[in-house]
Motif scaffolding. Structure first.
Motif, PDB file in Angstrom:
ATOM      1  N   GLN A  85       0.787  -1.431  -0.283  1.00  0.00           N
ATOM      2  CA  GLN A  85      -0.032   0.165   0.405  1.00  0.00           C
ATOM      3  C   GLN A  85       0.790   1.187   0.514  1.00  0.00           C
ATOM      4  N   ARG A  86       0.367   1.981  -0.766  1.00  0.00           N
ATOM      5  CA  ARG A  86       0.736   3.553  -0.848  1.00  0.00           C
ATOM      6  C   ARG A  86       0.104   4.303  -0.555  1.00  0.00           C
ATOM      7  N   ASP A  87       1.131   5.559   0.479  1.00  0.00           N
ATOM      8  CA  ASP A  87      -0.625   7.232   0.453  1.00  0.00           C
ATOM      9  C   ASP A  87       0.073   7.903  -0.676  1.00  0.00           C
ATOM     10  N   VAL A  88      -0.676   8.898  -1.099  1.00  0.00           N
ATOM     11  CA  VAL A  88      -0.779  10.006  -1.911  1.00  0.00           C
ATOM     12  C   VAL A  88      -0.964  11.703  -0.981  1.00  0.00           C
ATOM     13  N   TRP A  89       0.058  12.019  -0.818  1.00  0.00           N
ATOM     14  CA  TRP A  89      -0.342  13.384   0.095  1.00  0.00           C
ATOM     15  C   TRP A  89      -0.311  14.775  -0.823  1.00  0.00           C
ATOM     16  N   LEU A  90      -1.239  15.886  -0.761  1.00  0.00           N
ATOM     17  CA  LEU A  90      -1.140  16.402  -1.284  1.00  0.00           C
ATOM     18  C   LEU A  90      -0.185  17.574  -1.219  1.00  0.00           C
ATOM     19  N   ARG A  91       0.972  18.143  -1.995  1.00  0.00           N
ATOM     20  CA  ARG A  91       1.936  19.708  -2.016  1.00  0.00           C
ATOM     21  C   ARG A  91       1.157  20.340  -1.391  1.00  0.00           C
ATOM     22  N   ASN A  92       0.322  20.854  -2.240  1.00  0.00           N
ATOM     23  CA  ASN A  92      -0.846  22.391  -2.584  1.00  0.00           C
ATOM     24  C   ASN A  92      -1.879  21.817  -2.434  1.00  0.00           C
ATOM     25  N   PRO A  93      -2.726  21.561  -1.159  1.00  0.00           N
ATOM     26  CA  PRO A  93      -4.184  20.632  -1.351  1.00  0.00           C
ATOM     27  C   PRO A  93      -4.900  22.368  -2.056  1.00  0.00           C
ATOM     28  N   GLU A  94      -4.764  23.659  -2.004  1.00  0.00           N
ATOM     29  CA  GLU A  94      -5.036  24.490  -2.009  1.00  0.00           C
ATOM     30  C   GLU A  94      -5.147  24.427  -3.793  1.00  0.00           C
ATOM     31  N   ALA A  95      -5.203  24.016  -4.665  1.00  0.00           N
ATOM     32  CA  ALA A  95      -4.667  23.277  -6.177  1.00  0.00           C
ATOM     33  C   ALA A  95      -5.820  23.257  -6.551  1.00  0.00           C
TER      34      ALA A  95
END
Length: 818
Positions: free
Chosen positions: A763-773
């Protein structure tokens, strides 16, 4: 050398060997017998002096020079035979001198040995005297023959390139008509003069019934012979004829050539029977028969190359209309060529002026050129049709296209040269080309006949055109036609005999004479040795070795070694039987060894490695091996390379040096027992002892797994996503390792599902660097997991630019990416 001379030679050698070099005196009987084979050098000197005068003056006619050349060739043949006089005795004396050894450097040796050496040298000089005389005379005769050939060749070239009257000059036309009419008048005057004789008139009336019978038979054969032959041929070939019927139809089709020619011959006999034929008329009738034969041959070849109906295959890819045109063009071309021959003979008989001859023959040259142009167009049509059907231009089509282009050029060039005054050059280009075209057509027809005979013998029609035997026979036919092509293009019979003499005598390279006889001897002995080697190999492989305790690999090694040894011995015996000096070959081999050391070292390395493989047998045919990252089964071990068949059924050719210098894994050497390793992963929190028991039960239950040594389960460690286990078991036959591994995986999956044991996945997690986008709200600052059973989110779903979404390391994730 006579049989009596050979007997004396052998007796002399045996007596000398038994007496220990005593009593070395000249034998009068030997000298008398040898003298019988010596040519008459006094008569030769007179002939040579006469030839020298003729060559220096260069005024003798070509016919006289040809006669003198034939006489010189006869002398040269005698001198060639005389060079072998005393050959056995000379060889015996030389062996005796070799036995004595060289003279000591000090020059001092025993008196008896010195006397024997002197006697042997004197005898060798006496024996060599007739040989040296023959060699000198042979060289002189050969030089005189070359001088005569040079004179005749220069005359031919000057005659061809001579500029003469133009046939387009109107001032020559009346002379041509007058010459032709005069030749006809000669026949008429001779007939009237003979009829005016009362005795001859009586004889003619008496032989009239016989003449009428000849004339009637001749007319019937000329008019109906071809039609009879064609009708009978069509009856034989109707339907789908087999090879026997096709060959029968081919033989019957020759009647369209033979029957009309017999008819023409009968007509000429009818004329001769009357007794009214004069001298010039006789010469014209003699010239008529070859002209008629030329026309009939051309017409028959045209019907074979452009057949009206063909049951199976066509020589050229043309339709019915085009083939009809081809038959017409071919027959007309043969008629024009025959008429040209007859008119040339008529010009020589009647003594026409050159201007009259060129005017009379020029229309026929123009006609022949036009017909060649039309035939070239048909050949180009064949090339186009062939390319449309096959989708590409074959080698045969390219050659036919080149031939068509050459015919087009000749059709334009020949009449132009004749028109401007180079009439002989025009004839030298046009008529040999016509003869060559007929020869090519004849070769095409004969090749088809060879194929049908092959089909009749073997019954294999599908592979007949690609079989080696018809191709070799066709190649021999082409070689046999080379002298005819040479004669068509102006070569003399003497030129061909000279070439044949050179070929049969061979050439001398160092101390070795190379000739066709040597090649034939070498080929026959080598082929016999090769066949004997194959027989011995077959006996070893099928009869002797299977009764021994050797394994298949050892038997193959012995058979291969016997094959290489037999081929080597066959080559040595062939070289020795052909009389080739092995010492000269040793020198050449020494020179080649330098090249082998540099340029062929890889080949030699592979060859030596192949021999090592055959002797040590680290691998044998049928072994499952791994070499250079390639897995597969050994299919063939040759002297240079080894063929490995991979598991996807592709062949990999590996140089033998890789097996000797590299790392090789043999999975089935000696036996087929091997180990299988099946990796298995379970989720964290699973009872490891329970998993071990399940896996062990699966391994022990499989029929391919040996009970001793027993299979066991290895707890390999703690993986990133699972607890890692391995099934390690010994199989009865390692060749089934993939099948066993697949079957065990199926059983593991079924048993784990039954026991509710989870097989994990990464399993892998995806994180958002700029959530405001994010365009849509509700996901800002939240971690969105992407995994099995959850929503997969990509950069396009989130409307992110490249590089905005990343894995661990950029958003504060831990080291394993979570």
């Amino acid at each position: 050398m006579t049989y009596f001379l050979r007997f004396l030679c052998l007796s002399f050698a045996l007596c000398v060997a038994g007496a220990g070099f005593t009593g070395l005196t000249a034998d009068p009987a030997w000298s008398q017998t040898a003298a019988e084979d010596v040519p008459d050098y006094e008569a030769w000197q007179k002939t040579a002096a006469r030839a020298d005068e003729a060559i220096e003056a260069a005024r003798a006619s070509t016919a006289a020079l040809e006669q003198l050349r034939a006489e010189l060739a006869s002398w040269r043949q005698q001198f060639q035979a005389a060079q072998s006089v005393n050959s056995n005795a000379i060889e015996t004396v030389r062996r005796q001198l070799d036995a004595l050894g060289p003279v000591p450097e000090s020059g001092e040796e025993l008196a008896d040995i010195a006397t024997q050496r002197q006697q042997l040298n004197e005898r060798l000089e006496r024996l060599r005297e007739p040989v040296l005389a023959a060699e000198l005379a042979y060289s002189r005769a050969d030089g005189l023959i070359q001088g005569i050939d040079r004179i005749i060749r220069n005359r031919q070239n000057e005659e061809i390139l001579r500029f003469g009257p133009s046939p387009l000059n109107p001032t020559h036309w009346t002379g041509a008509v007058s010459a032709l009419w005069t030749s006809i008048g000669h026949v008429r005057s001779e007939f009237l003069a003979a009829w005016a004789n009362p005795i001859q008139q009586t004889e003619s009336k008496r032989s009239l019934p016989v003449a009428l019978v000849f004339a009637l038979v001749g007319l019937v054969l000329v008019v109906r012979g071809r039609a009879w032959s064609r009708r009978f041929t069509a009856r034989i070939l109707q339907g789908d004829p087999g090879p026997a019927r096709w060959i029968g139809g081919f033989v019957v089709s020759l009647g369209s050539l033979v029957l009309p020619f017999i008819g023409v011959f009968a007509l000429t006999e009818a004329i001769y029977t009357t007794g009214l034929v004069g001298l010039r008329s006789d010469q014209k009738l003699v010239a008529l028969l070859p002209a008629v034969f030329t026309y009939l041959v051309a017409r028959w070849l045209a019907t074979r190359v452009f057949p009206a109906d063909e049951a199976r295959t066509l020589p050229l890819h043309l339709d019915q209309t085009q083939r009809a045109r081809g038959r017409f063009y071919g027959a007309t071309l043969g008629m024009a060529a025959g008429l040209v021959y007859f008119l040339q003979e008529l010009s020589s008989i009647s003594g026409w002026a050159q201007s009259a001859t060129v005017v009379i023959l020029f229309p026929l040259i123009v006609l022949c050129s036009f017909l060649l142009w039309r035939l070239a167009a048909l050949l180009r049509a064949h090339v186009r049709n062939d390319a449309e059907d096959d989708g590409q231009e074959t080698y045969r089509s390219r050659m036919i296209s080149f031939l068509a282009l050459a015919l087009l050029g000749l059709a334009v060039l020949a009449p132009l040269l004749a028109a401007v005054g180079y009439f002989k050059l025009s004839e030298a280009l046009l008529f040999p080309s016509l003869a060559s075209l007929e020869l090519l057509a004849a070769l095409l027809v004969l090749q088809r006949l060879v194929v049908e005979v092959y089909v009749l013998i073997t019954g294999n029609r599908e592979g007949a055109t690609e079989s080696l035997v018809p191709i070799l026979i066709g190649f021999m036919l082409v070689l046999a036609s080379v002298p005819f092509f040479a004669l068509a293009w102006g070569a003399r019979i003497a030129d061909l005999t000279e070439l044949w003499t050179t070929i049969t005598e061979g050439v001398t390279v160092g101390d070795v004479r190379i000739s066709p006889a040597i090649f034939m001897t070498f080929a026959i002995v080598f082929v016999l040795g090769f066949l004997a080697t194959r027989l011995v190999q077959g006996a070893l492989k099928n009869t002797i070795l299977p009764k021994t305790r050797l394994d298949p690999g050892g038997r193959n090694a012995i058979v291969s070694g016997v094959g290489y040894l037999g081929i080597f011995l066959a080559a040595v015996m062939a070289i020795t039987s052909a009389g080739i000096d092995l010492s000269s070959i040793a020198i050449v081999a020494g020179a080649l060894s330098v090249g082998i050391g540099f340029g062929l070292q890889n080949i030699v390395s592979n060859f030596v490695s192949g021999i090592i493989l055959l002797i040590e047998r680290p691998i044998t045919e049928g072994d499952w091996i791994e070499v250079g990252g390639v897995h597969g089964t050994v299919r063939q071990i040759s002297v240079r390379s080894t063929v490995i068949e991979t598991f996807d059924r592709s062949d990999v050719i590996v140089p033998n040096s890789d097996f000797v210098s590299g790392r090789v894994t043999n999975y089935t050497r000696g036996n087929t027992v091997g180990r299988v390793i099946v990796p298995v992963g379970v989720a964290y929190g699973t009872d490891t002892r329970r998993v071990e028991k399940i896996l062990l039960d699966i391994a022990q239950a499989h029929p391919m797994v040996l009970a001793n040594p027993a299979p066991y389960i290895n707890f390999a460690g703690f993986g990133a996503d699972s607890l890692d286990f391995e099934i390690r078991a010994i199989l009865r036959d390692v060749n089934w390792v993939l099948s066993v591994k697949s079957e065990m995986n199926h059983q593991i999956a079924a048993k784990f599902a039954e026991e509710e044991i989870e097989i994990p996945f990464a399993q892998r997690d995806v994180w958002l660097r700029n959530p405001e986008a994010l365009v849509a709200g509700g996901a800002s600052g939240e971690a969105i997991q992407a995994g099995s059973g959850e929503e997969h989110i990509t950069a396009q779903d989130l409307d992110l630019d490249d590089g905005q979404a990343s894995r661990d390391g950029d958003a504060g994730g831990d080291g394993d990416g979570r």
